[in-house]
Scaffold this active site. Sequence first.
Site, PDB file in Angstrom:
ATOM      1  CE1 TYR A 283      -3.708  -2.699   4.826  1.00 54.18           C
ATOM      2  CE2 TYR A 283      -3.243  -0.366   4.503  1.00 54.18           C
ATOM      3  CZ  TYR A 283      -3.505  -1.625   3.977  1.00 54.18           C
ATOM      4  OH  TYR A 283      -3.554  -1.799   2.611  1.00 54.18           O
TER       5      TYR A 283
ATOM      6  CB  SER B 201      -0.870   0.016   1.255  1.00 52.99           C
ATOM      7  OG  SER B 201      -1.522   1.264   1.369  1.00 52.99           O
TER       8      SER B 201
HETATM    9  O1  NJP Z   1      -9.791  -5.577  -0.020  1.00 54.63           O
HETATM   10  P1  NJP Z   1     -11.188  -6.316   0.215  1.00 54.63           P
HETATM   11  P2  NJP Z   1      -9.060  -5.116  -1.379  1.00 54.63           P
HETATM   12  N1  NJP Z   1      -7.478 -15.329   4.757  1.00 54.63           N
HETATM   13  O2  NJP Z   1     -11.489  -6.110   1.649  1.00 54.63           O
HETATM   14  C1  NJP Z   1      -9.469 -11.748   1.749  1.00 54.63           C
HETATM   15  C2  NJP Z   1      -4.457  -3.806  -0.525  1.00 54.63           C
HETATM   16  N2  NJP Z   1      -4.829  -2.395  -0.659  1.00 54.63           N
HETATM   17  O3  NJP Z   1      -9.402  -6.002  -2.494  1.00 54.63           O
HETATM   18  O4  NJP Z   1     -11.458 -14.345   3.347  1.00 54.63           O
HETATM   19  C3  NJP Z   1      -7.773 -15.358   3.439  1.00 54.63           C
HETATM   20  O5  NJP Z   1     -12.165  -5.903  -0.823  1.00 54.63           O
HETATM   21  C4  NJP Z   1     -10.969 -11.505   1.649  1.00 54.63           C
HETATM   22  O6  NJP Z   1     -11.683 -12.736   1.484  1.00 54.63           O
HETATM   23  P3  NJP Z   1     -12.485 -13.510   2.670  1.00 54.63           P
HETATM   24  C5  NJP Z   1      -5.016  -4.471   0.710  1.00 54.63           C
HETATM   25  O7  NJP Z   1      -4.242  -4.209   1.844  1.00 54.63           O
HETATM   26  C6  NJP Z   1      -6.126  -2.025  -0.748  1.00 54.63           C
HETATM   27  O8  NJP Z   1      -9.243  -3.672  -1.541  1.00 54.63           O
HETATM   28  O9  NJP Z   1     -13.471 -14.335   1.903  1.00 54.63           O
HETATM   29  N3  NJP Z   1      -8.271 -14.317   2.779  1.00 54.63           N
HETATM   30  C7  NJP Z   1     -11.061 -10.718   0.353  1.00 54.63           C
HETATM   31  O10 NJP Z   1     -11.105 -11.591  -0.760  1.00 54.63           O
HETATM   32  C8  NJP Z   1      -4.972  -5.922   0.292  1.00 54.63           C
HETATM   33  O11 NJP Z   1      -3.695  -6.451   0.533  1.00 54.63           O
HETATM   34  C9  NJP Z   1      -6.441  -0.664  -0.823  1.00 54.63           C
HETATM   35  O12 NJP Z   1     -13.083 -12.453   3.551  1.00 54.63           O
HETATM   36  C10 NJP Z   1      -8.506 -13.201   3.478  1.00 54.63           C
HETATM   37  C11 NJP Z   1      -9.772  -9.935   0.331  1.00 54.63           C
HETATM   38  O13 NJP Z   1      -8.850 -10.566   1.230  1.00 54.63           O
HETATM   39  C12 NJP Z   1      -5.237  -5.871  -1.212  1.00 54.63           C
HETATM   40  O14 NJP Z   1      -4.988  -4.538  -1.625  1.00 54.63           O
HETATM   41  C13 NJP Z   1      -5.448   0.282  -0.828  1.00 54.63           C
HETATM   42  C14 NJP Z   1      -8.235 -13.086   4.843  1.00 54.63           C
HETATM   43  C15 NJP Z   1      -9.955  -8.489   0.802  1.00 54.63           C
HETATM   44  O15 NJP Z   1     -10.825  -7.850  -0.076  1.00 54.63           O
HETATM   45  C16 NJP Z   1      -6.655  -6.236  -1.593  1.00 54.63           C
HETATM   46  O16 NJP Z   1      -7.546  -5.337  -0.922  1.00 54.63           O
HETATM   47  C17 NJP Z   1      -4.137  -0.135  -0.752  1.00 54.63           C
HETATM   48  C18 NJP Z   1      -7.690 -14.226   5.492  1.00 54.63           C
HETATM   49  N4  NJP Z   1      -7.393 -14.232   6.800  1.00 54.63           N
HETATM   50  C19 NJP Z   1      -3.831  -1.475  -0.661  1.00 54.63           C
HETATM   51  N5  NJP Z   1      -8.586 -11.836   5.267  1.00 54.63           N
HETATM   52  C20 NJP Z   1      -7.860  -0.167  -0.887  1.00 54.63           C
HETATM   53  N6  NJP Z   1      -8.834  -1.010  -1.223  1.00 54.63           N
HETATM   54  O17 NJP Z   1      -8.096   1.040  -0.653  1.00 54.63           O
HETATM   55  C21 NJP Z   1      -9.070 -11.200   4.187  1.00 54.63           C
HETATM   56  O18 NJP Z   1      -3.181   0.813  -0.765  1.00 54.63           O
HETATM   57  N7  NJP Z   1      -9.023 -12.010   3.109  1.00 54.63           N
END
Ligand code: NJP
Length: 253
Positions: free
Chosen positions: A149, A135
Amino acid sequence: MSKVIVITGASQGIGAVLARQLAARGDHLLLAARSAKELGQFARQLGRDTFAFTTDVTRRQDVNRLRDEALRTFDHVDVWINNAGRGITRNVLDLTDADLDEMIAVNVKSALYGMQAIVPHFMERGQGHLINVSSMLSRIPFATFRSAYNASKSALNALTANLRMDLCAEYPNIHVSLVLPGAVSTSFAANSLHAPEGAGPIPGAQTPEEVVAAMIDLIDNPRAEVYTNPDVQIEQVRRYYNDVGAFEESMRR
Ligand code: NJP
């Protein structure tokens, strides 16, 4: 040529958009997330070359099983993307031990498990591409309420760069990359730990499609780091590191 790609955090947000676009161009995918039913349905929608594997990336055993499943299904892995992550909405002085532990588990240890699971396979093959999603907040404190974070993503940056340096001399065809998005219009804010009611992306956030375009270009042209909005971000990072105090002062104005 089509690639075998493992994507964590693929049930929604950036990971899901990435999966949809890679499947459309013919890549072979193994998608990971915790929500088994949604992930399975989503993978089936994407066609017969896309599979789902329920994984909690905070558990090393799950991540090792994900690697084993990928090798069982496809025989090899070309690209492994540690994309799963979670934010927090809490300033530094309010953080608890549990808050910090959760951020480290989901944003740092998860990726470490992924790196340790797949890189030995890349070393055996003499090739492969590891991508960690970080990020912009790991570089500049634009959103201090994300505190732990931001710290966890800074730790991820360091592990990524150190692994890349460890491998580069002996394994020139193993690539280790970092992706640095700014704000993105997914449910990330709402999914964050301690998210207030109605939390959503900030105005002007990039779309996940814009981020995914940068990630697909990275898969096709591996390099160390990619800012997903480089025209703006690279200049911000230059100005920040040139004079941290002056930059922070300009943010307060
Ligand atoms: O996030 P979100 P993004 N084990 O909340 C999964 C970075 N980023 O797509 O497990 C396995 O829509 C969760 O699936 P589920 C951010 O830090 C973002 O925006 O089914 N999976 C879902 O598929 C991250 O690294 C922004 O709940 C786990 C996904 O993760 C990446 O981009 C800005 C889990 C999260 O989907 C994707 O973020 C930035 C676990 N323990 C960086 N916990 C931004 N959106 O603003 C969660 O600079 N997941």
